[in-house]
Design an enzyme around this catalytic site. Structure first.
Site, PDB file in Angstrom:
ATOM      1  N   VAL A  96       0.842  -1.206   0.000  1.00 45.99           N
ATOM      2  CA  VAL A  96       0.000   0.000   0.000  1.00 45.99           C
ATOM      3  C   VAL A  96       0.872   1.249   0.000  1.00 45.99           C
ATOM      4  O   VAL A  96       2.040   1.199   0.397  1.00 45.99           O
ATOM      5  CB  VAL A  96      -0.967   0.045   1.219  1.00 45.99           C
ATOM      6  CG1 VAL A  96      -1.974  -1.069   1.139  1.00 45.99           C
ATOM      7  CG2 VAL A  96      -0.204   0.016   2.522  1.00 45.99           C
ATOM      8  N   ALA A 104      -6.738   0.682  -6.419  1.00 49.55           N
ATOM      9  CA  ALA A 104      -7.521   0.398  -7.627  1.00 49.55           C
ATOM     10  C   ALA A 104      -7.639  -1.111  -7.849  1.00 49.55           C
ATOM     11  O   ALA A 104      -8.701  -1.616  -8.241  1.00 49.55           O
ATOM     12  CB  ALA A 104      -6.865   1.058  -8.840  1.00 49.55           C
ATOM     13  N   ASP A 148      -5.098   4.860 -13.329  1.00 50.98           N
ATOM     14  CA  ASP A 148      -4.883   3.665 -12.500  1.00 50.98           C
ATOM     15  C   ASP A 148      -6.009   2.651 -12.711  1.00 50.98           C
ATOM     16  O   ASP A 148      -5.750   1.474 -12.975  1.00 50.98           O
ATOM     17  CB  ASP A 148      -4.810   4.039 -11.012  1.00 50.98           C
ATOM     18  CG  ASP A 148      -3.497   4.698 -10.637  1.00 50.98           C
ATOM     19  OD1 ASP A 148      -2.770   5.133 -11.548  1.00 50.98           O
ATOM     20  OD2 ASP A 148      -3.202   4.782  -9.430  1.00 50.98           O
TER      21      ASP A 148
END
Ligand code: MEV
Length: 321
Positions: A96, A104, A148
């Site tokens: 992350v 996404a 994304d």
């Protein structure tokens, strides 16, 4: 039980400038994936994220919770009045806050698994998954460009420009496979914060930032041509030039600059930060011959992980979506 997944992503050219309408190029990072599994439950809708040590009921979830938002959007979009009892478990290999599209990918995987579980797999075109994922991205990122969700849902390299009423999304030929190392600084950085800071700077000095953004757009356009022609050395040069503009935007960092310089000195054809910056990952263009030396140099300079990804000929045609 239904499982679905979605890949991480890297931005090859044009991050940040893409938010301001300039073209950018991104590719999926297939070896890092987010996976969602849906199993029938006994009552209610349970959201479980073992990586985050979290489990909650949908009806108790915060308005801004991304997983809950994905489910509510899927419910509206499918027209299902009430979810059947089910447990949704989400796991992810994508770190992350590291510029690799973890948010996404988690959203796209969840939408795919839940919609298939509801018997509406017919809806799951890349365009549909991308559009729903974009709505959730707005919660994460404020003003996302849409690149994304596009690359994660289409799972192929794309040339992308944010446009009204429809974004410009184009696959392109990759004449010569691109071998990239993806190295993590280990520094967490939140896309939303960096994008917001670039906006503040743009508002304070629009002329300067418009010039920088246009420079990035020109580089993305030239890079697309070089990729289609198999001009690998030119692609490397353009990566360096793009990194310089990202430095001017103040979105690089000591760690990113250090890894970019290291890769370059160890024989990479080019290197740049990838994603929002101020931490996260950088990418280096290498050959089979230089890969090992560059990898070792990146580790020696503090990279936490170094992955290899090869971007090869686009096998998926957009028309099939
Ligand atoms: C993030 O992967 C790329 C940015 O350009 C933001 C966006 O396009 O939404 C920094």
């Amino acid at each position: 039980m239904i499982s679905a997944s979605a890949p991480g992503k890297i931005i090859l050219f044009g991050e940040h400038a893409v938010v301001y309408g300039r073209p950018a190029i991104a590719a999926p990072l297939a070896q890092l994936r987010a996976t969602a599994t849906v199993a029938p439950g006994e009552s209610g809708v349970r959201l479980v994220a073992p990586d985050l040590d979290s489990a909650q009921w949908l009806h108790e979830a915060d308005q801004n919770d991304a997983l809950a938002a994905a489910l509510r959007l899927a419910q509206t979009a499918t027209g299902i009045r009430q979810f059947p009892p089910m447990t949704i478990t989400v796991t992810s290999q994508i770190p992350v806050a590291s510029g690799l599209g973890s948010g996404a990918a988690i959203t796209a995987a969840t939408i795919r698994a839940v919609v298939e579980f509801l018997g509406r797999a017919d809806l799951l075109t890349p365009a549909w998954v991308s559009a729903l994922t974009y709505e959730v991205e707005k919660i994460h990122h404020g003003t996302p460009s849409g690149i994304d969700n596009t690359v994660v849902a289409y799972e192929m390299p794309v040339y992308f420009a944010r446009q009204q009423p429809h974004n410009h999304i184009e696959p392109f030929a990759v004449a010569h496979p691109l071998r990239l190392l993806v190295a993590d600084t280990g520094v967490h950085s939140h896309t939303r914060d960096v994008v917001l800071d670039v906006r503040r700077q743009w508002e304070a000095d629009p002329d300067r930032f418009e010039t920088i953004f246009s420079g990035c757009g020109d580089i993305a356009q030239a890079a697309r041509h070089a990729i289609e022609m198999g001009q690998v050395a030119e692609i490397g040069r353009l990566m360096q030039a793009n990194h310089e503009l990202l430095v001017q935007m103040t979105v690089s960092s000591v760690e990113l600059d250090n890894l970019v310089r290291t890769a370059w000195q160890a024989g990479a054809l080019g290197a740049k930060l990838s994603g929002a910056g101020r931490g996260g990952n950088m990418i280096a263009l290498v050959t089979k011959e230089t890969e090992t030396a560059v990898r070792h140099a990146l580790f020696a300079s503090g990279a936490r992980t170094v992955l290899t990804t090869v971007i090869a000929h686009n096998t998926v045609r957009l028309a099939q979506s």
